[in-house]
Write a protein that holds these residues in place. Structure first.
Motif, short mmCIF file in Angstrom:
data_model
loop_
_atom_site.label_atom_id
_atom_site.label_comp_id
_atom_site.label_asym_id
_atom_site.label_seq_id
_atom_site.Cartn_x
_atom_site.Cartn_y
_atom_site.Cartn_z
N ALA A 291 0.84 -1.20 0.00
CA ALA A 291 0.00 0.00 0.00
C ALA A 291 0.87 1.24 0.00
O ALA A 291 1.90 1.28 0.69
N GLU A 292 0.50 2.27 -0.76
CA GLU A 292 1.21 3.54 -0.57
C GLU A 292 0.78 4.08 0.78
O GLU A 292 -0.25 3.65 1.33
N PRO A 293 1.54 5.01 1.38
CA PRO A 293 1.20 5.47 2.74
C PRO A 293 -0.27 5.86 2.94
O PRO A 293 -0.92 5.37 3.86
N ALA A 294 -0.82 6.69 2.03
CA ALA A 294 -2.23 7.11 2.21
C ALA A 294 -3.15 5.90 2.16
O ALA A 294 -4.16 5.84 2.86
N GLY A 295 -2.79 4.91 1.35
CA GLY A 295 -3.61 3.70 1.25
C GLY A 295 -3.60 2.91 2.53
O GLY A 295 -4.57 2.22 2.87
N ALA A 296 -2.51 3.00 3.29
CA ALA A 296 -2.40 2.27 4.56
C ALA A 296 -3.08 3.03 5.70
O ALA A 296 -3.31 2.46 6.78
N ALA A 297 -3.41 4.28 5.48
CA ALA A 297 -4.00 5.11 6.55
C ALA A 297 -5.30 4.52 7.07
O ALA A 297 -5.58 4.58 8.27
N SER A 298 -6.07 3.88 6.18
CA SER A 298 -7.35 3.29 6.63
C SER A 298 -7.09 2.19 7.66
O SER A 298 -7.78 2.10 8.68
N VAL A 299 -6.05 1.41 7.43
CA VAL A 299 -5.71 0.33 8.37
C VAL A 299 -5.12 0.91 9.66
O VAL A 299 -5.42 0.45 10.76
N ALA A 300 -4.33 1.98 9.52
CA ALA A 300 -3.78 2.63 10.72
C ALA A 300 -4.92 3.15 11.60
O ALA A 300 -4.89 2.98 12.84
N GLY A 301 -5.96 3.70 10.97
CA GLY A 301 -7.10 4.21 11.73
C GLY A 301 -7.88 3.11 12.39
O GLY A 301 -8.32 3.22 13.55
N LEU A 302 -8.01 2.00 11.68
CA LEU A 302 -8.72 0.82 12.19
C LEU A 302 -8.01 0.29 13.45
O LEU A 302 -8.63 0.04 14.48
N ILE A 303 -6.69 0.20 13.36
CA ILE A 303 -5.89 -0.30 14.50
C ILE A 303 -6.01 0.64 15.69
O ILE A 303 -6.24 0.22 16.83
N LYS A 304 -5.95 1.94 15.41
CA LYS A 304 -6.01 2.94 16.50
C LYS A 304 -7.37 2.86 17.19
O LYS A 304 -7.47 2.78 18.42
N LEU A 305 -8.47 2.81 16.40
CA LEU A 305 -9.81 2.79 17.01
C LEU A 305 -10.04 1.48 17.74
O LEU A 305 -10.66 1.44 18.80
N ALA A 306 -9.52 0.37 17.19
CA ALA A 306 -9.68 -0.92 17.87
C ALA A 306 -9.03 -0.85 19.26
O ALA A 306 -9.59 -1.34 20.25
N SER A 307 -7.87 -0.20 19.34
CA SER A 307 -7.16 -0.12 20.64
C SER A 307 -7.92 0.77 21.62
O SER A 307 -7.70 0.71 22.84
N GLN A 308 -8.87 1.56 21.07
CA GLN A 308 -9.70 2.40 21.96
C GLN A 308 -11.05 1.75 22.24
O GLN A 308 -11.99 2.39 22.71
N GLY A 309 -11.16 0.44 21.88
CA GLY A 309 -12.41 -0.29 22.18
C GLY A 309 -13.56 0.03 21.26
O GLY A 309 -14.73 -0.07 21.65
N TYR A 310 -13.25 0.40 20.03
CA TYR A 310 -14.29 0.82 19.07
C TYR A 310 -15.18 -0.33 18.63
O TYR A 310 -16.33 -0.12 18.26
N PHE A 311 -14.67 -1.56 18.66
CA PHE A 311 -15.42 -2.71 18.15
C PHE A 311 -15.94 -3.58 19.30
O PHE A 311 -15.35 -3.62 20.37
N ASN A 312 -17.05 -4.32 19.01
CA ASN A 312 -17.53 -5.24 20.05
C ASN A 312 -17.12 -6.68 19.74
O ASN A 312 -17.35 -7.58 20.51
N GLY A 313 -16.50 -6.91 18.56
CA GLY A 313 -15.90 -8.22 18.31
C GLY A 313 -16.60 -9.06 17.27
O GLY A 313 -15.99 -9.98 16.71
N ASP A 314 -17.87 -8.80 16.94
CA ASP A 314 -18.49 -9.67 15.94
C ASP A 314 -18.72 -8.94 14.62
O ASP A 314 -19.51 -9.39 13.79
#
Ligand SMILES: Cc1ncc(COP(=O)(O)O)c(/C=C/C(=O)C(=O)O)c1O
Length: 356
Positions: A291-314
């Motif tokens: 991924a070019e850097p901007a393309g990876a930003a979506s995954v970086a955001g996903l990881i950051k929000l997951a670490s803040q408890g954004y998901f319930n797991g299913d």
């Protein structure tokens, strides 16, 4: 089929044409991320890999429609301001359509691969002293003259093409719970949302995804305002990020993106350059996705929000990787690997065996 690309959805597109300017854009891979899924803690995690488009980014989806229209209305020349991928895509599709391309690029801020493409396709390149936003103002000024057809994403035909990404997700996995999209000029997140709203309105689906827009911290006029509870973006004249594709200070489609996020119940988040580069490396070295850097930003955001408890797991979650890693070969400097120098076969074999 492949060559049909987005034109498989022609009944859902507002442009009736016998001769689309197409190179099979769309029908991109939806890649399951088994390893990251477990780390993040969601039921299903996918990357929609837009690097697999003909010019290596999602821009081809909208460019196919816009260039088809430009040719049909008899334009002789098209104009686009760009951080690079719109430029590469415009140059390719306009060349195919026999139209002259004028590109306004922020001097020194366009990744090598995208500049190479623009040159290869024969575009006339104006490197302007200033940011993308000045380039966009210039493109808008030129577009007032009849000779030029405007290709930037205030042109609604671009978003009509880009909404097909949502149609493809629906075909493959139905309606995901969350979609993560890197946000620069804010057209793509709006377009994908439009696609899902249309599927629901037309009775194909009965649910909608949550849209999550991810910006680079140094270029986050929308995310910083949204997180501060404001009701309009904090435009900046000095956007800064390693993710040069989204180094945009005055997103032209901010209101559409704001509506997509608020209507869908999603959120905006910003990520640092190091979080972006960490996601770029993780995708490349754990999942095989460049991924070019901007393309990876979506995954970086996903990881950051997951670490803040954004998901319930299913949840079923999709991260859009918007551009191929080849677009920005200079970003490889952030991810060194072991490189051995051998002077002969024996020397090579000896050195390889040392590090096995
Ligand atoms: C790889 C990549 N990822 C994300 C975005 C942001 O999409 P929008 O929020 O719809 O702007 C871009 C945008 C690039 C340009 O704006 C341009 O090429 O001029 C991009 O190239």
């Amino acid at each position: 089929s492949r060559m049909m690309g987005i034109w498989r959805f022609k009944e859902l597109l507002p442009l009736k044409t016998e001769r689309p300017v197409t190179m099979g854009e769309g029908s991109t891979p939806l890649i399951r991320l088994e390893k990251l899924e477990k780390i993040i803690g969601v039921r299903r995690l996918y990357v929609k890999f837009e690097g697999a488009n003909p010019t290596g980014s999602f821009k081809d989806r909208g460019m196919s429609l816009a260039i088809t229209l430009a040719r049909e209305v008899g334009s002789k020349a098209v104009v686009a301001a760009s951080t690079g991928n719109t430029a590469a895509s415009a140059a390719a599709y306009a060349a195919r359509a026999g139209l002259k391309t004028f590109l306004l690029l922020p001097r020194g801020k366009v990744a090598l691969g995208k500049l190479a493409q623009s040159i290869m396709h024969g575009a006339i390149i104006v490197e302007i002293e200033g940011n993308f936003d000045l380039a966009l103002d210039t493109a808008k000024e030129l577009a007032k003259r009849d000779e030029f057809y405007p290709l930037n994403s205030f042109n609604p035909w671009r978003l009509e093409g880009q909404k097909t990404l949502g149609f493809e997700l629906f075909e493959d996995i139905g309606v995901p719970d969350h979609i993560f999209v890197p946000v620069g000029n804010a057209g793509n997140i709006s377009a994908i949302w439009k696609g899902f709203k249309e599927l629901k309105r037309w009775g194909y689906s009965d649910s909608l995804p949550k849209m999550n827009g991810i910006q680079a911290e140094g270029a986050s006029p929308i995310a910083s305002a949204f997180k501060a509870g404001l009701r309009a973006p904090l435009f900046t004249d000095s956007p800064e990020t390693v993710a040069t594709a989204i180094r945009i200070g005055k997103p032209v489609n901010w209101l559409k993106a704001w509506k997509a996020v608020t209507e869908s119940g999603g959120t905006f988040e910003s990520v640092t350059d190091s979080e972006i580069l960490r996601a770029q490396r993780l995708l490349a070295r754990e999942e095989g996705i460049a991924a070019e850097p901007a393309g990876a930003a979506s995954v970086a955001g996903l990881i950051k929000l997951a670490s803040q408890g954004y998901f319930n797991g299913d949840e079923t979650v999709v991260a859009v990787v918007t551009g191929h890693g080849l677009k920005d070969p200079d970003s490889a400097r952030f991810h060194p690997t072991m490189r051995l120098r051998a002077i002969s076969m024996d020397d090579a074999i000896e050195k390889v065996m040392e590090v096995l």
